[in-house]
Design an enzyme around this catalytic site. Structure first.
Site, PDB file in Angstrom:
ATOM      1  N   ILE A  15       0.807  -1.224   0.000  1.00 61.22           N
ATOM      2  CA  ILE A  15       0.000   0.000   0.000  1.00 61.22           C
ATOM      3  C   ILE A  15       0.838   1.271   0.000  1.00 61.22           C
ATOM      4  CG2 ILE A  15      -2.022  -1.061   1.077  1.00 61.22           C
ATOM      5  CD1 ILE A  15      -1.101  -0.008   3.757  1.00 61.22           C
ATOM      6  N   ARG A  17       5.305   2.893  -0.453  1.00 58.56           N
ATOM      7  CA  ARG A  17       6.726   2.612  -0.635  1.00 58.56           C
ATOM      8  C   ARG A  17       7.519   3.875  -0.326  1.00 58.56           C
ATOM      9  NH1 ARG A  17       9.738  -1.347  -3.869  1.00 58.56           N
ATOM     10  NH2 ARG A  17       7.742  -2.444  -4.074  1.00 58.56           N
ATOM     11  N   VAL A  23       5.412  -0.515   2.665  1.00 57.61           N
ATOM     12  CA  VAL A  23       4.300  -0.655   3.589  1.00 57.61           C
ATOM     13  C   VAL A  23       3.264  -1.591   2.962  1.00 57.61           C
ATOM     14  CG1 VAL A  23       2.505   0.530   4.904  1.00 57.61           C
ATOM     15  CG2 VAL A  23       4.694   1.667   4.479  1.00 57.61           C
ATOM     16  N   LYS A  38       5.186  -1.751   8.111  1.00 54.89           N
ATOM     17  CA  LYS A  38       6.302  -1.173   7.361  1.00 54.89           C
ATOM     18  C   LYS A  38       7.491  -2.122   7.458  1.00 54.89           C
ATOM     19  CE  LYS A  38       7.400   3.273   7.586  1.00 54.89           C
ATOM     20  NZ  LYS A  38       7.976   4.556   8.068  1.00 54.89           N
ATOM     21  N   ASP A 134       7.935  18.239  12.508  1.00 53.37           N
ATOM     22  CA  ASP A 134       7.622  18.251  11.077  1.00 53.37           C
ATOM     23  C   ASP A 134       6.113  18.095  10.875  1.00 53.37           C
ATOM     24  OD1 ASP A 134       8.086  18.466   8.362  1.00 53.37           O
ATOM     25  OD2 ASP A 134       8.609  16.346   8.095  1.00 53.37           O
TER      26      ASP A 134
END
Length: 279
Positions: A15, A17, A23, A38, A134
């Site tokens: 699902i 990358r 993932v 992951k 972040d």
């Protein structure tokens, strides 16, 4: 894949990358639930100590923060010689960034519903002496119940604890969302997350970022000046309460900038985005 993982989960389709990992969706027969896993190839990190430190740090931070309804939760970790497998909540493919692109500007009530979950997650981080560093729409996912899930703690930092709060340093973050004190190269505290969340709220309400330029350098210059404006054409229908909150979050003076806890107590948040005229 680790044998111990195979004993607990069934591996399903890919699902996602990234640079160092893939993932997948996985299924737990015992709980009859689906998760994301992951798979990180540790061999790709052998020559990069910084990447290895981030790899080790993120699972530890997520374990400190779990469980919280608005933070991506780790359910299992499987470590072998060559791979690290991290099993987390399964989220939708669309991020807050995707929703902003397709739907912004949002109504104040819709924006407040999402924003409150983001701030609640950040307040939980800060109570545990963790600064995300972040915060941006791309790092905000949604689960099957459409609850916000703050993710990607690879840049996160522990900033204190029983020893007392310590200032952080280092330029991290993303151009539109980074706080001016970070760009200025000064030491900073966890309120940089509040700044970033304020930028997100401004974009949700106005459909445009508060500080921007034609180039990255021009954007950084606008952030450093921190000249917050509410163009009449865009913000004519936005309430005074929402603008007041934005001023308190996007305040260049860190000593006057709201903390996450103060944001949660602001009338616009406690009233669910309902203005005085609507109540």
């Amino acid at each position: 894949m680790c044998e111990s993982f195979k004993n607990e989960y069934q591996l399903c389709e890919e699902i996602g990358r990234g640079q160092f990992g893939i993932v997948y969706r996985c299924f737990s027969p015992s709980s009859r639930s689906s998760f994301a896993v992951k798979s990180i190839d540790k061999r790709l990190l052998l020559d990069d100590d910084i990447d290895r430190q981030c790899l080790d740090k993120e699972p530890k931070i997520l374990q400190i923060l779990s469980p919280h309804p608005n933070i991506l939760q780790i359910h299992d970790i499987f470590d072998s010689d060559n791979h690290l497998l991290i099993v987390t909540d399964l989220c939708k493919e669309t991020t807050l960034y995707d929703r902003i692109i397709s739907s912004a500007p949002f109504s104040e009530r819709d924006a407040c519903s999402l924003f409150t979950q983001i701030i609640d997650a950040l307040a939980h981080c800060h109570r545990n002496y963790i600064c995300h560093r972040d915060v941006k729409p791309e790092n905000i996912l949604f689960d099957s119940r459409n609850r916000v899930k703050l993710c990607d703690f690879g840049s996160a930092e522990l900033f204190g604890g029983v020893e007392g709060r310590e200032l952080m340093n280092g330029i991290v973050g993303t151009p539109y969302y980074v706080a001016p004190e970070v760009l200025a190269g000064r030491e900073y505290n966890e309120k940089i997350d509040v700044w970033s969340a304020g930028v997100i709220l401004y974009i949700m309400l106005g459909g445009v970022p508060p500080f921007y330029g034609e180039t990255v350098e021009e954007t950084f210059g606008a952030v450093l000046r921190a000249n917050l404006r509410f163009p009449t054409k865009i913000f004519r229908s936005i309430s005074a309460e929402a603008k007041d909150l934005l001023r308190k979050m996007l305040c260049k003076d860190v000593s006057r900038r709201y903390s996450a806890e103060q944001v949660l107590r602001h009338p616009w948040v406690t009233n669910g985005g309902m203005t005085n005229e609507m109540i």
